[in-house]
Enzyme design. Structure first.
Site, PDB file in Angstrom:
ATOM      1  CE  LYS A  12       0.985   1.072   4.680  1.00  0.00           C
ATOM      2  NZ  LYS A  12       1.525   2.525   5.029  1.00  0.00           N
ATOM      3  CG  ASP A 160      -0.693  -0.560   7.756  1.00  0.00           C
ATOM      4  OD1 ASP A 160      -1.490   0.600   7.841  1.00  0.00           O
ATOM      5  OD2 ASP A 160       0.548  -0.458   7.539  1.00  0.00           O
TER       6      ASP A 160
HETATM    7  O1  C5P Z   1       0.184  -2.254  14.168  1.00  0.00           O
HETATM    8  P1  C5P Z   1       1.578  -2.183  13.493  1.00  0.00           P
HETATM    9  O2  C5P Z   1       2.451  -3.178  14.255  1.00  0.00           O
HETATM   10  O3  C5P Z   1       1.932  -1.909  12.129  1.00  0.00           O
HETATM   11  O4  C5P Z   1       2.330  -0.679  14.066  1.00  0.00           O
HETATM   12  C1  C5P Z   1       3.568  -0.569  14.560  1.00  0.00           C
HETATM   13  C2  C5P Z   1       3.710   0.417  15.267  1.00  0.00           C
HETATM   14  O5  C5P Z   1       3.610   1.910  14.818  1.00  0.00           O
HETATM   15  C3  C5P Z   1       3.071   0.639  16.640  1.00  0.00           C
HETATM   16  O6  C5P Z   1       3.448  -0.168  17.638  1.00  0.00           O
HETATM   17  C4  C5P Z   1       2.914   2.011  16.934  1.00  0.00           C
HETATM   18  O7  C5P Z   1       4.048   2.483  17.729  1.00  0.00           O
HETATM   19  C5  C5P Z   1       2.840   2.775  15.777  1.00  0.00           C
HETATM   20  N1  C5P Z   1       1.284   3.022  15.110  1.00  0.00           N
HETATM   21  C6  C5P Z   1       0.920   4.218  15.910  1.00  0.00           C
HETATM   22  N2  C5P Z   1      -0.353   4.413  15.300  1.00  0.00           N
HETATM   23  C7  C5P Z   1      -0.953   3.788  14.250  1.00  0.00           C
HETATM   24  C8  C5P Z   1      -0.424   2.635  13.866  1.00  0.00           C
HETATM   25  C9  C5P Z   1       0.971   2.264  13.937  1.00  0.00           C
HETATM   26  O8  C5P Z   1       1.514   4.848  16.695  1.00  0.00           O
HETATM   27  N3  C5P Z   1      -2.339   3.969  13.975  1.00  0.00           N
END
Ligand code: C5P
Length: 322
Positions: A12, A160
């Protein structure tokens, strides 16, 4: 006999990424516009039909990744890999629902999306693995999970993952995982450039929080109206002019080399942005010929960069039968 289940899922780009406040769960409230692009990860599950079935505990016996891109420094074929966790999540849910033993599986990933690049490559692996695992349990466990259940499991794996399941062009709110499809005309010619710098997602978000303490100009941009209107016209120039990423100043502060890359990219394309939390930079070409010529020139002139042309919007995760 060896049986195989394969599925693919798209990478994406965030056409708009508005970052709001930190929530109680540590995530940030987002208003984001995702577009899926046709750089796809393929996940294959192989099952030995003669193998003894597993009644409890893990079903994954191992995984291997074939890199169609530059390999990362560390081994990613571990239990922490999102594809691995996705298959175990489906198997555990299956056990709760159908309580039938499953044969053990091996995972093979064909990786085309830059690793830790801000293009949701890990989430695409997870989305493809969820779909492939659902085929696996349908065949060997006597039933499949609903699409809603796959989305629910996807949310637990990463913010995501639901979008990689869905594909197309969508507005994401909450953690970025409450999705609604958006009207979008036309096809867009993207070029993605990976400078090969490590930039963990969480660090970019917390750097933005720090920068906002000192710089009141760094307000959240939660209004996507201009972009939504541009997408309806199908005109890449209008869409390019409406690209925006609140995380960009934080990514540039953490990796100052990105400033030069953004300049190079905007000279080659209509407009450039950091993709997601970076460090990949994306730019929109006026058409596919221009995008692919630009991509080739960049590869010739900047040997330290990886670059790829991709079309958006692309389909969400689906079964691959070959
Ligand atoms: O969900 P994912 O593992 O992809 O997210 C990685 C990191 O990105 C999270 O631990 C967080 O620190 C940050 N994040 C965030 N807010 C979001 C998505 C991701 O702070 N909406």
């Amino acid at each position: 006999m060896i049986v195989e289940f394969a599925a693919s899922a798209p990478a994406k780009v965030n056409l708009h990424l508005g970052v709001g406040d930190v929530r109680a769960d540590g995530y940030h409230d987002l208003t984001t516009v995702f577009q899926a692009v046709n750089v796809r990860e393929t996940v294959r599950l192989t099952v030995d039909t003669e193998a003894e079935r597993v009644t409890q505990g893990p079903v994954v016996t191992g995984m291997s990744t074939r890199f169609r891109i530059r390999e990362p420094g560390e081994d990613i074929d571990t239990e922490k890999n999102l594809a691995w966790r996705a298959v175990e999540a489906v198997a555990a849910e299956h056990r709760r629902t159908f309580s039938a033993p499953l044969p053990p599986v091996r995972i093979a990933v064909d990786k085309r999306v830059f690793v830790a690049g801000g293009m949701a490559g890990g989430s695409a692996d997870a989305a493809a693995a969820l779909v492939a695992a659902n085929e696996f349990i349908a065949e060997f466990g006597g039933g499949r999970l609903t699409d809603d259940t796959l989305v629910r499991l996807g949310k637990t794996l990463g913010a995501d993952v639901p979008f990689c399941l869905m594909g197309g062009t969508a507005l994401g709110t909450g953690r970025g995982d409450d999705l609604v499809e958006m009207m979008a005309r036309g096809e867009y010619a993207w070029v993605f450039i990976n400078p090969g710098l490590a930039l963990p997602t969480g660090q970019t978000f917390s750097r933005l929080d720090d920068m906002r303490h000192d710089n009141p100009a760094l307000v959240p941009h939660m209004d996507t109206t201009a972009l939504a209107q541009a997408l309806v016209t199908g005109d890449p120039r209008r869409v390019a002019a409406a690209l925006h990423n609140d995380l960009e100043p934080a990514a540039v502060a953490l990796r100052p080399q990105l400033r030069r890359l953004l300049t190079v990219a905007s000279e080659y394309g209509l407009n450039a942005v950091v993709s997601g939390s970076g460090p990949t930079v994306a730019f929109l070409g006026a058409d596919f010929l221009k995008a692919s010529n630009a991509c080739n020139e960049i590869l010739d002139n900047y040997h330290e960069y990886e670059a790829v042309v991709a079309a958006g919007p692309a389909e969400g995760a689906h079964v691959e039968s070959d």
